[in-house]
Design an enzyme around this catalytic site. Structure first.
Site, PDB file in Angstrom:
ATOM      1  N   GLU A 178      32.100  37.400  43.343  1.00  0.00           N
ATOM      2  CA  GLU A 178      32.790  36.626  44.636  1.00  0.00           C
ATOM      3  C   GLU A 178      33.778  37.263  44.977  1.00  0.00           C
ATOM      4  OE1 GLU A 178      31.155  34.821  42.095  1.00  0.00           O
ATOM      5  OE2 GLU A 178      29.353  34.281  43.003  1.00  0.00           O
ATOM      6  N   HIS A 233      26.822  23.687  41.372  1.00  0.00           N
ATOM      7  CA  HIS A 233      25.657  24.252  42.431  1.00  0.00           C
ATOM      8  C   HIS A 233      25.760  23.320  43.634  1.00  0.00           C
ATOM      9  CE1 HIS A 233      24.393  26.985  39.303  1.00  0.00           C
ATOM     10  NE2 HIS A 233      23.845  27.733  40.221  1.00  0.00           N
TER      11      HIS A 233
END
Length: 325
Positions: free
Chosen positions: A60, A129
């Protein structure tokens, strides 16, 4: 018009912008050949090529750095963070660089980056998540934070986000991806950022919500109508900046309000809405402004998330406290 789910509307928005602007680039983990983990980018690489829609390494921080560089070279990057719980790995790029680009350059440089990411509970994901971290983003000056609750809004808001010259965090609730369909224009259209939408008119109570909690609030409003209450539901749509004008107008009409968010109470958006109401419209209130939120704990394991997440019954119970105050 076509009947679309939210994920289809998002794909269609990306397709429209890739077609209309050669500077739009879509990239992230598995967004190319696989079309993303939720197929939000399905078919786009085949249609527009690997130069416009491409996969990145599972990093990321690298995705954020790439977005910064591309934005400074005149592109309009639309990177995907595969799940928003992974945003901590790219926080320096977002808060330390993108959010400050225009300010530190005196307006000479822009960061037209739209960071898309799924989030939210109710679908039994693994740890990290489903976390609702929009409050973290909204507390950073320089960012716009957009959270649609319907397919129609998702397409129009995403196109507006991509065309905006400021960095936008565009959050897509997992439970809403395929939960219902509605008519969505197949051509391009925009919905202004920073503008709330009254999803249901009412006169006795205002409910302010966003994301999946809009649907829970509408369900609660329908049930409360059977008890003789007229409830207004306002979808914030953009949680930073807030549409203060619409919020206050609704409160001045109903004189009562609650704010609903899926995130923990300490997470910020609902608290900010409550503060704006009390600072600007306290003399219009006939009862305290209450919140419906998740508890202030780490997001629960999947086995317990149904009990942990707020739902329409929680909204109804809180609404009745305010209505009968």
């Amino acid at each position: 018009m076509a009947q679309m789910t939210m994920v289809q509307a998002i794909t269609d928005a990306l397709r429209c912008e890739l077609k209309d602007n050669e500077n739009v680039l879509v990239f992230g983990e598995d967004v190319g050949v696989n079309g993303g983990v939720f197929r939000a980018t399905e078919g786009l690489q085949k249609e527009f090529g690997v130069d416009c829609v491409f996969d990145t390494p599972l990093a990321e921080s690298g995705i954020g750095g790439l977005a910064i560089g591309l934005a400074l070279q005149g592109f309009r990057p639309v990177p995907e963070i595969q799940f928003f719980g992974f945003v901590y790995e790219v926080m320096d790029s977002i808060s330390g660089q993108l959010a400050r680009m225009s300010y530190r350059s005196g307006g000479a440089l822009n960061a037209p980056v739209t960071i898309r990411s799924p989030f939210g509970g109710g679908v039994h994901t693994p740890e990290m998540h489903s976390d609702s971290l929009e409050g973290l983003m909204a507390s950073q000056p320089g960012l716009k934070v957009v959270i649609p609750s319907t397919p129609y809004d998702a397409k129009g808001l995403l196109i507006s986000s991509i065309r905006d010259n400021d960095p936008v965090i565009f959050l897509e609730h997992l439970k809403l991806y395929r939960s219902f369909r509605e008519e969505v224009p197949e051509e391009s259209y925009t919905i202004p950022l920073g503008k709330a939408d009254v999803k249901r008119e009412g006169t006795d109570l205002s409910i302010f919500a966003y994301g999946a909690m809009v649907q829970e609030s509408l369900k609660a409003a329908e049930a409360l109508e059977k008890d003789g209450y007229s409830v207004e539901v306002v979808d914030l749509r953009t949680v930073q900046p807030l549409d203060i004008e619409t919020i206050i107008a609704s409160v001045e009409k109903t004189n009562r309000a609650i704010v609903v968010q899926e995130a923990q109470k300490q997470a910020g958006i609902a608290a900010n809405v409550v503060t704006e109401i009390t600072e600007r419209a306290i003399l219009s209130l006939e009862a305290p402004v209450l919140r419906v939120t998740a508890p202030d704990t780490i997001y629960s394991y999947p086995q317990a998330e149904a009990a942990w997440l707020p739902n329409y019954k929680d909204v109804m119970a809180t609404a009745k406290k305010v209505l009968t105050f």
